[in-house]
Design a protein around this motif. Sequence first.
Motif, PDB file in Angstrom:
ATOM      1  N   ALA A   1       0.887  -1.277   0.009  1.00 54.03           N
ATOM      2  CA  ALA A   1      -0.055   0.152  -0.233  1.00 54.03           C
ATOM      3  C   ALA A   1       0.947   1.139   0.080  1.00 54.03           C
ATOM      4  O   ALA A   1       0.487   2.465  -0.574  1.00 54.03           O
ATOM      5  CB  ALA A   1      -0.822  -0.013   1.277  1.00 54.03           C
ATOM      6  N   ALA A   2       1.993   1.268   0.637  1.00 52.84           N
ATOM      7  CA  ALA A   2       2.690   2.448   1.044  1.00 52.84           C
ATOM      8  C   ALA A   2       3.381   2.594  -0.394  1.00 52.84           C
ATOM      9  O   ALA A   2       3.496   3.860  -0.865  1.00 52.84           O
ATOM     10  CB  ALA A   2       3.996   1.959   2.029  1.00 52.84           C
ATOM     11  N   VAL A   3       3.945   1.570  -1.166  1.00 57.28           N
ATOM     12  CA  VAL A   3       4.663   2.039  -2.361  1.00 57.28           C
ATOM     13  C   VAL A   3       3.750   2.277  -3.455  1.00 57.28           C
ATOM     14  O   VAL A   3       4.242   3.126  -4.375  1.00 57.28           O
ATOM     15  CB  VAL A   3       5.719   0.768  -2.877  1.00 57.28           C
ATOM     16  CG1 VAL A   3       6.458   0.543  -1.999  1.00 57.28           C
ATOM     17  CG2 VAL A   3       4.664  -0.418  -3.057  1.00 57.28           C
ATOM     18  N   ALA A   4       2.330   2.108  -3.308  1.00 59.82           N
ATOM     19  CA  ALA A   4       1.409   2.328  -4.154  1.00 59.82           C
ATOM     20  C   ALA A   4       1.027   4.066  -4.263  1.00 59.82           C
ATOM     21  O   ALA A   4       0.619   4.673  -4.969  1.00 59.82           O
ATOM     22  CB  ALA A   4      -0.066   1.591  -3.965  1.00 59.82           C
ATOM     23  N   ALA A   5       1.349   4.473  -2.846  1.00 55.72           N
ATOM     24  CA  ALA A   5       1.060   5.768  -2.509  1.00 55.72           C
ATOM     25  C   ALA A   5       2.523   6.696  -3.064  1.00 55.72           C
ATOM     26  O   ALA A   5       3.329   6.321  -3.651  1.00 55.72           O
ATOM     27  CB  ALA A   5       0.962   6.122  -0.888  1.00 55.72           C
ATOM     28  N   ASP A   6       2.328   8.050  -2.579  1.00 53.36           N
ATOM     29  CA  ASP A   6       3.489   8.919  -3.090  1.00 53.36           C
ATOM     30  C   ASP A   6       4.392   9.465  -2.066  1.00 53.36           C
ATOM     31  O   ASP A   6       5.158  10.070  -2.299  1.00 53.36           O
ATOM     32  CB  ASP A   6       2.798  10.090  -4.069  1.00 53.36           C
ATOM     33  CG  ASP A   6       1.947  10.746  -3.174  1.00 53.36           C
ATOM     34  OD1 ASP A   6       1.768  10.408  -1.962  1.00 53.36           O
ATOM     35  OD2 ASP A   6       1.299  11.812  -3.502  1.00 53.36           O
ATOM     36  N   ASP A   7       4.269   8.689  -0.884  1.00 55.49           N
ATOM     37  CA  ASP A   7       5.013   9.257   0.180  1.00 55.49           C
ATOM     38  C   ASP A   7       6.375   8.112   0.263  1.00 55.49           C
ATOM     39  O   ASP A   7       6.445   7.102   0.784  1.00 55.49           O
ATOM     40  CB  ASP A   7       4.501   9.273   1.495  1.00 55.49           C
ATOM     41  CG  ASP A   7       5.485   9.961   2.648  1.00 55.49           C
ATOM     42  OD1 ASP A   7       6.617   9.972   2.467  1.00 55.49           O
ATOM     43  OD2 ASP A   7       4.528  10.265   3.913  1.00 55.49           O
ATOM     44  N   GLY A   8       7.443   8.745  -0.283  1.00 56.64           N
ATOM     45  CA  GLY A   8       8.731   7.949  -0.204  1.00 56.64           C
ATOM     46  C   GLY A   8       9.279   7.357   1.038  1.00 56.64           C
ATOM     47  O   GLY A   8       9.727   6.170   1.252  1.00 56.64           O
ATOM     48  N   ALA A   9       9.078   8.368   2.238  1.00 55.58           N
ATOM     49  CA  ALA A   9       9.802   8.054   3.473  1.00 55.58           C
ATOM     50  C   ALA A   9       9.154   7.064   4.053  1.00 55.58           C
ATOM     51  O   ALA A   9       9.543   5.931   4.719  1.00 55.58           O
ATOM     52  CB  ALA A   9       9.836   9.146   4.469  1.00 55.58           C
ATOM     53  N   LYS A  10       7.659   7.114   4.223  1.00 57.69           N
ATOM     54  CA  LYS A  10       6.830   6.103   4.578  1.00 57.69           C
ATOM     55  C   LYS A  10       6.810   4.942   3.929  1.00 57.69           C
ATOM     56  O   LYS A  10       6.853   3.841   4.499  1.00 57.69           O
ATOM     57  CB  LYS A  10       5.452   6.693   4.587  1.00 57.69           C
ATOM     58  CG  LYS A  10       4.956   7.458   5.550  1.00 57.69           C
ATOM     59  CD  LYS A  10       3.353   8.014   5.471  1.00 57.69           C
ATOM     60  CE  LYS A  10       2.984   9.050   6.715  1.00 57.69           C
ATOM     61  NZ  LYS A  10       1.676   9.440   6.581  1.00 57.69           N
ATOM     62  N   ALA A  11       7.130   4.775   2.740  1.00 55.68           N
ATOM     63  CA  ALA A  11       7.032   3.736   1.831  1.00 55.68           C
ATOM     64  C   ALA A  11       8.289   2.970   2.256  1.00 55.68           C
ATOM     65  O   ALA A  11       8.367   1.683   2.470  1.00 55.68           O
ATOM     66  CB  ALA A  11       7.125   3.973   0.364  1.00 55.68           C
TER      67      ALA A  11
END
Lengths: 276, 639
Positions: free
Chosen positions: B541-551
């Motif tokens: 889910a995180a890599v599908a989003a756009d926040d690199g740090a969280k991903a």
Amino acid sequence: MKRRLALVVLSGALATSSARAEEPAAQDPATLFREATDALAGERLVDAIAKLEALGDRGVVDAAVSFDRGVAYAMRARTSAGQPGDLGRAVHGFEEARELSHDGRTDDEAKRALVSLRAEVARRRARAGESAELAVSASLGRALVELASENTWSGLALAASLVLSVAIVLRARAQAGRAKVAANTTMGIAGAVLVATALLADAARDARLHLREAIVVTPGTRLLDARKVVLPGRDALAEGARVRLLDEEGGFSHIDTGSAEGWVGTNAVLPLAKRR
Amino acid sequence: MSSLRVVLVALLALVFFPSRAFAQDKAELSATVEPSTVEIGSAFRYQLKASVTGSGGNAPRSPQPGTLPEGMTVAGTSSSPMHMMRIVNGVTSQVDSLTTVWTVRATKLGTFTVGPPTVEIGGARRAAKAVKITVVPVGKAPKAPPRAQDPFDPFGGSPFDFFGQGPDPLGGAPSPFDPFKDLFGGDDDPRMRGPVDKRYSLPEPRAPKAFLHAVVDKPRAVVGEQITLSVYLYSLPETQLGSAQDVHVPSAPDFTRRPLADSGPSKHLGRAIVGDRAWDVELLLKDALFPVKTGLLVIGPMSLVLTNGRIGYRESESLTVDVGEPPLAGRPPGYVVGDVGNFALQATVSPRSATRGEPIGVTIELRGTGNLPTQLALPTAPGIEWMDAQVKESIGAQREEKIGGTRTFTYVVRADKEGAVDLGEVKLPYFDPEKRAYAVARASLGIVDLAKGTPRDAGVTDDADQVAIDLPKPRMSLEGGTERTYLTERRFYRVSLFGAPLACAIAVVGSRAFRKVRERQKGRAPDPARVEKERRAEAEAAVAADDGAKAVSAVARALEAAVFARTGVNARGATGSALVSELEATGVTADAARATAEALRACEDARFSPAGVSIDDARELWTRAKSAVEGLAKRAEGA
């Protein structure tokens, strides 16, 4: 004409004949009881007894009938027309009245009459050279059960059950040490009371349903062994003694007098009616 | 010469052998049965008539009945010889005849050939023709027409039979004036007389030759009702019973017993069909039994030993009578169970006038049939004293059917009263078993006039017999049957009695247990596979989003969870070389261990990079991490 005259004379003779048979009129219990009380008031004791016994034969179970039967037999026992067994049957009537009655006054008066009747039986036994001791103490269990009525015991048991339930819940929720101790103590007492009263209620119920008691109504009744031979060394049973019926077989009743067990002729004892 | 010889021989023959010449006399024989059809158990006449007509001297004699089939017995025989001389036209002829009658009893069904009967004539035995007889069941035989009186028939009637009854061997009563009645045995045997009585018939005999049979007249009765017990002796007609020994009458301990029949010799009742034969029936005992209690009451068997003919011990049946009480419906007051019958009372009082306290005689006669009571309920009234009764009775069997008679009670009454005193009425309620209803016999004692006198207890102080009973007043109304209810009979009682505390205890314990389980569940380590799956989903889910740090952080957590789940090595905080060594120690290949350690380090670097991390770098890292995890997976498969 002569024939008609003869018929009239014949019917008149039949009507006035001292020896005649007639069908009894069907009577309802209330009427029969009223006639019995009238006969009792007029001291026509044989009539009164016959009518009161007839009520019993018809299945009428009422404290007043038993009470008056006791009165009638006791009155006849006082007269010269008294029959052997009248005292025992009088005792039976009053004991049965106590069993059946829900009226305190009837219970008290029957109790007093019983004392008087048993005193008379004791006096007669003493004059006959027999033991004047009549009362046979009941067992401890029976005595405990009879301390209170069945409903009293069962009510107490229900109350103890309720208290125990509350104590269990309080014990679970209590935080303070003193509250816990109080709850534990209550639980212990209520539990013990519950067990004891439940057992007594059960025993009272069992006695109500299964205990069969009778009154010795024949003077000079002796206990027999299983072979129906007189048990040696024992006085005759006191007329009016209350015994427990254990069994019946071939014209004999197996009884428990409290101090001994044995057999007597079935006619020697009269079972007590009980409230159901 | 030869012709002379012939003449001499002929003369000698006429002189010395006259009987031979008589043998040529005319002999006639005939046999008959009468009737030709008889009922079983009945007798019939089997007759042989033989007559010889000639010069006389060869009278028929020694008649024999011939063969009798099974089931037929000769009950009696009578013979009548006759001699007649005739002179016709100066020619003398003689007739000798013999008529023999056998009385035969048939005890078996069927058609039988009887005979042929034979008779001796002139030294030779001659036979008549056999005859047929048919034996049918009782009631099936045709009615025989009355026999015509033959004045020459020696059996047709006696000159001494004034009443015309005749000595009928078939069952008619002989004349008491018949002097011949004792001549022929059998006719007077009472066992051979009397018709078949169906009342005594039985389907099967209980024993051979002779047996006992006991019956009661009713299987059900009420206490005090008469039950008639009869015991019969059945025997075959040809059986000689002899005397009976060791006789035991039936025991009946639950009954009072009175004899209905005389206790003399047994009484012959007639014949009865038992099975397919006729048996003689005798009454041995007839008693009236009165049950004294209710229940299935047993009457024991009667037994005896018959000495003749090796019959031996015989025993009747045990019987059971179902005894109950008379019905409660309509039962009159004062009825005493056992007073059953049909009674009447009659009373006489004497004198009717007396002085106070003087004895007055009261006689009450109880009359009737049934179980007459032994005591009467007497009327009571204050001041009237009844002395004990003297009882006389005359009770016995009436026509051998019922017990009855009179019982007389004689009392002495003292009335401690003055004036007209009503003595009251004696009542006897009883149950009439024939009407199945109650009735009351009454006798009014009437009024006696008592003159003044001294009171009985005047001046008497003896209180030895005084009954001192303190009695309450009687109740004048019924208390009523208020139905009492009992807590113990209520369903809720049992449930709540122990159920309530038990339910509370269970609730408390249950809640505690539930709480403990929950607490235990909270403190327990999560399942690594489940954690890996969750972390993987978070990373996706995180890599599908756009926040690199969280991903990157999510990728690092997913990788750590995967390492832990697959190797048991906690990669968090482990340094690169140490992690590689630990992974290799678990069997992971060196390349996979290095790849995993480097991926983790890259994630750490990216997370803590001061320039931050782009989402594309994070996705690349996720790709590397997945590749490293696949390497771990291969190890797992290889392991």
